[in-house]
Design a protein around this motif. Structure first.
Motif, mmCIF file in Angstrom:
data_model
loop_
_atom_site.group_PDB
_atom_site.id
_atom_site.type_symbol
_atom_site.label_atom_id
_atom_site.label_comp_id
_atom_site.label_asym_id
_atom_site.label_seq_id
_atom_site.Cartn_x
_atom_site.Cartn_y
_atom_site.Cartn_z
ATOM 1 N N ALA A 10 0.839 -1.203 0.000
ATOM 2 C CA ALA A 10 0.000 0.000 0.000
ATOM 3 C C ALA A 10 0.874 1.255 0.000
ATOM 4 N N ARG A 11 1.917 1.243 0.798
ATOM 5 C CA ARG A 11 2.851 2.377 0.841
ATOM 6 C C ARG A 11 3.562 2.530 -0.494
ATOM 7 N N TRP A 12 3.954 1.425 -1.107
ATOM 8 C CA TRP A 12 4.636 1.477 -2.407
ATOM 9 C C TRP A 12 3.712 2.019 -3.499
ATOM 10 N N LEU A 13 2.437 1.644 -3.480
ATOM 11 C CA LEU A 13 1.497 2.164 -4.482
ATOM 12 C C LEU A 13 1.328 3.676 -4.349
ATOM 13 N N TYR A 14 1.211 4.137 -3.121
ATOM 14 C CA TYR A 14 1.095 5.577 -2.873
ATOM 15 C C TYR A 14 2.379 6.283 -3.302
ATOM 16 N N ALA A 15 3.509 5.682 -2.980
ATOM 17 C CA ALA A 15 4.802 6.239 -3.372
ATOM 18 C C ALA A 15 4.938 6.262 -4.888
ATOM 19 N N GLY A 32 -14.721 12.825 -3.493
ATOM 20 C CA GLY A 32 -14.211 11.454 -3.434
ATOM 21 C C GLY A 32 -12.717 11.364 -3.708
ATOM 22 N N TRP A 33 -12.251 12.067 -4.734
ATOM 23 C CA TRP A 33 -10.831 12.013 -5.097
ATOM 24 C C TRP A 33 -9.968 12.612 -3.991
ATOM 25 N N TYR A 69 -5.982 7.869 2.536
ATOM 26 C CA TYR A 69 -4.851 6.966 2.301
ATOM 27 C C TYR A 69 -3.635 7.442 3.094
ATOM 28 N N LEU A 70 -3.366 8.751 3.044
ATOM 29 C CA LEU A 70 -2.220 9.292 3.776
ATOM 30 C C LEU A 70 -2.418 9.138 5.287
ATOM 31 N N LEU A 71 -3.632 9.348 5.756
ATOM 32 C CA LEU A 71 -3.891 9.192 7.191
ATOM 33 C C LEU A 71 -3.706 7.749 7.648
ATOM 34 N N VAL A 72 -4.099 6.796 6.818
ATOM 35 C CA VAL A 72 -3.875 5.380 7.148
ATOM 36 C C VAL A 72 -2.378 5.096 7.219
ATOM 37 N N LEU A 73 -1.623 5.605 6.246
ATOM 38 C CA LEU A 73 -0.165 5.422 6.286
ATOM 39 C C LEU A 73 0.445 6.088 7.513
ATOM 40 N N ALA A 74 -0.029 7.280 7.850
ATOM 41 C CA ALA A 74 0.482 7.964 9.042
ATOM 42 C C ALA A 74 0.151 7.161 10.302
#
Length: 134
Positions: free
Chosen positions: A8-13, A102-103, A110-115
């Motif tokens: 998930a982190r790699w996809l966001y990255a 939505g976007w 997504y960023l909050l989940v990663l944080a």
């Protein structure tokens, strides 16, 4: 759980690194840049920011550096911290100007989940030790 967080982190990255690289490729080599549907208010803001000549390279640099930091577990918290203001701006832009909640909510969520997954790295920002007595 780590086997879910890492991809998930790699996809966001990958997304943010791609955005940064593609903008620099567009400016340096003239590659295509996608046009998006925008409301008149959103179009006015993006046109003004683009015409300034400062904001677009800054956004692309933040995307590139923040995305690159997210590829590695050790620097992921730094990437989250670098991308947080930009992603918050993306959320506000899409929520209030572009009527595409939505976007913007997806990026911010997504960023909050990663944080949250890397919250231990941010613990020292919120906790302070007792002052030492002389």
């Amino acid at each position: 759980m780590n086997w879910i967080i890492r991809p998930a982190r790699w996809l966001y990255a990958l997304f943010y690194t791609y955005v940064g690289v593609s903008w620099f490729s567009y400016r340096l080599f003239g590659t295509s840049w996608p046009e998006h549907k925008e409301t008149p208010a959103a179009k006015a803001l993006t046109t003004a920011l683009t015409d300034s000549g400062i904001v677009d390279p800054l956004i692309a640099s933040v995307c590139l550096v923040g995305g690159a930091c997210l590829f590695f577990r050790r620097t992921a918290p730094l990437g989250i911290a670098i991308l947080a203001p930009l992603v918050t701006g993306i959320f506000i832009f899409h929520a209030f100007l572009n009527q595409n909640l939505g976007w913007g909510a997806f990026h911010l969520g997504y960023l909050l989940v990663l944080a949250w997954c890397h919250r231990s790295a941010f613990r020292s920002l919120w906790s302070h030790g007792r002052p030492r007595g002389d």
